[in-house]
Scaffold this motif. Sequence first.
Motif, PDB file in Angstrom:
ATOM      1  N   THR A  53       0.823  -1.220   0.000  1.00  0.00           N
ATOM      2  CA  THR A  53       0.000   0.000   0.000  1.00  0.00           C
ATOM      3  C   THR A  53       0.856   1.269   0.000  1.00  0.00           C
ATOM      4  O   THR A  53       0.354   2.350   0.286  1.00  0.00           O
ATOM      5  N   GLU A  54       2.132   1.121  -0.298  1.00  0.00           N
ATOM      6  CA  GLU A  54       3.031   2.282  -0.321  1.00  0.00           C
ATOM      7  C   GLU A  54       2.655   3.261  -1.421  1.00  0.00           C
ATOM      8  O   GLU A  54       2.160   2.869  -2.483  1.00  0.00           O
ATOM      9  N   ALA A  55       2.898   4.518  -1.156  1.00  0.00           N
ATOM     10  CA  ALA A  55       2.734   5.592  -2.133  1.00  0.00           C
ATOM     11  C   ALA A  55       3.864   6.593  -1.898  1.00  0.00           C
ATOM     12  O   ALA A  55       4.529   6.538  -0.856  1.00  0.00           O
ATOM     13  N   PRO A  56       4.122   7.484  -2.855  1.00  0.00           N
ATOM     14  CA  PRO A  56       5.166   8.496  -2.631  1.00  0.00           C
ATOM     15  C   PRO A  56       4.925   9.274  -1.337  1.00  0.00           C
ATOM     16  O   PRO A  56       3.841   9.816  -1.124  1.00  0.00           O
ATOM     17  N   GLY A  57       5.925   9.281  -0.483  1.00  0.00           N
ATOM     18  CA  GLY A  57       5.807   9.991   0.779  1.00  0.00           C
ATOM     19  C   GLY A  57       5.273   9.169   1.931  1.00  0.00           C
ATOM     20  O   GLY A  57       5.164   9.675   3.050  1.00  0.00           O
ATOM     21  N   SER A  58       4.938   7.905   1.668  1.00  0.00           N
ATOM     22  CA  SER A  58       4.418   7.053   2.742  1.00  0.00           C
ATOM     23  C   SER A  58       5.469   6.795   3.810  1.00  0.00           C
ATOM     24  O   SER A  58       6.675   6.846   3.545  1.00  0.00           O
ATOM     25  N   VAL A  59       5.007   6.504   5.020  1.00  0.00           N
ATOM     26  CA  VAL A  59       5.919   6.011   6.053  1.00  0.00           C
ATOM     27  C   VAL A  59       6.522   4.708   5.534  1.00  0.00           C
ATOM     28  O   VAL A  59       5.784   3.816   5.093  1.00  0.00           O
ATOM     29  N   PRO A  60       7.850   4.562   5.517  1.00  0.00           N
ATOM     30  CA  PRO A  60       8.480   3.367   4.936  1.00  0.00           C
ATOM     31  C   PRO A  60       7.974   2.068   5.544  1.00  0.00           C
ATOM     32  O   PRO A  60       7.716   1.985   6.746  1.00  0.00           O
ATOM     33  N   ILE A  93      -0.080   5.401  12.698  1.00  0.00           N
ATOM     34  CA  ILE A  93       1.182   5.944  12.173  1.00  0.00           C
ATOM     35  C   ILE A  93       1.282   5.703  10.671  1.00  0.00           C
ATOM     36  O   ILE A  93       1.753   6.565   9.915  1.00  0.00           O
ATOM     37  N   GLY A  94       0.837   4.535  10.229  1.00  0.00           N
ATOM     38  CA  GLY A  94       0.942   4.203   8.804  1.00  0.00           C
ATOM     39  C   GLY A  94       0.100   5.069   7.907  1.00  0.00           C
ATOM     40  O   GLY A  94       0.402   5.224   6.715  1.00  0.00           O
ATOM     41  N   THR A  95      -0.977   5.655   8.431  1.00  0.00           N
ATOM     42  CA  THR A  95      -1.847   6.518   7.628  1.00  0.00           C
ATOM     43  C   THR A  95      -1.640   7.994   7.939  1.00  0.00           C
ATOM     44  O   THR A  95      -2.403   8.844   7.467  1.00  0.00           O
ATOM     45  N   PHE A  96      -0.619   8.288   8.723  1.00  0.00           N
ATOM     46  CA  PHE A  96      -0.333   9.676   9.080  1.00  0.00           C
ATOM     47  C   PHE A  96       0.143  10.465   7.863  1.00  0.00           C
ATOM     48  O   PHE A  96      -0.114  11.653   7.746  1.00  0.00           O
ATOM     49  N   ARG A  97       0.830   9.760   6.953  1.00  0.00           N
ATOM     50  CA  ARG A  97       1.284  10.369   5.707  1.00  0.00           C
ATOM     51  C   ARG A  97       0.598   9.655   4.541  1.00  0.00           C
ATOM     52  O   ARG A  97       0.003   8.590   4.730  1.00  0.00           O
ATOM     53  N   PRO A  98       0.639  10.216   3.321  1.00  0.00           N
ATOM     54  CA  PRO A  98      -0.118   9.651   2.187  1.00  0.00           C
ATOM     55  C   PRO A  98       0.161   8.161   1.983  1.00  0.00           C
ATOM     56  O   PRO A  98       1.314   7.720   2.034  1.00  0.00           O
TER      57      PRO A  98
END
Length: 262
Positions: A53-60, A93-98
């Motif tokens: 579910t990674e996207a640019p800017g996601s928490v690694p 935390i995982g949804t805190f960033r895009p």
Amino acid sequence: MSGGKWGDLAPRVLSAVVMLAVGAAAIWAGGLWFKLLVIVAVAAMVWELARMTEAPGSVPALWLGGLGALAMTGIAFIPGFGKLALVLLPAIIGTFRPRRDAGVFAAYAIVILLTGLGLVVLREGFGLLVILWIVAVVVVSDVAGYFAGRILGGPKFWPAVSPKKTWSGTVAGWVGAALVGWAFHAAGHGGAGLVWLSPLVAFAGQLGDIAESAIKRRAGVKDSSNLIPGHGGVMDRFDALAFAVVAVLVLVNLVSVPVIGG
């Protein structure tokens, strides 16, 4: 058997034997070893989910896998309150960033942590046999469904989400689960209610398999990772167990599960 529809059987069986040996030893030992196995499995599943579910800017993904391990460690070893907050931590935390499919990530991350919580609570509070019963139901229903689906074929259960799953395999899984329940009852390890309760747990596990298949299809991947030869990733192997454990965790708070502790 080197190709065709049976081509994955050899690595699948070998990996299953190794996983069953390690899992059985940890389940039997309980305590520290069981908790460590749960922590590793939870961390791997959160990492795989985050990768899909990674996207640019996601928490690694690696950070979230580590956070999953940290949260599960707290759940397993720190007594008292705070467990619900730890269950929610990777999802928050995982949804805190895009993040692509952020809602899917959050929901499934919570399921993963609830699975870890359920395994620890059930093993410590209800004994060895409850865990063995859940694992047996999931494994037997999966094996029965695998062979029945390939031998009998027939209409697909939900082709848009899980194109390989057939009604013949699904029903065979329910029958196999009922036989597990009967076997535990016949051996004096539970009441007759296990015969009908086991297929319900197997059905929860099958829904877990379908849910993970939907996530993979949205991510455009065949497997959640390649950590386990013949099985793909940890999510691929333990998706059914996750939903089954959460189902039993709910059931034990609603009804008396007829399995003798031990």
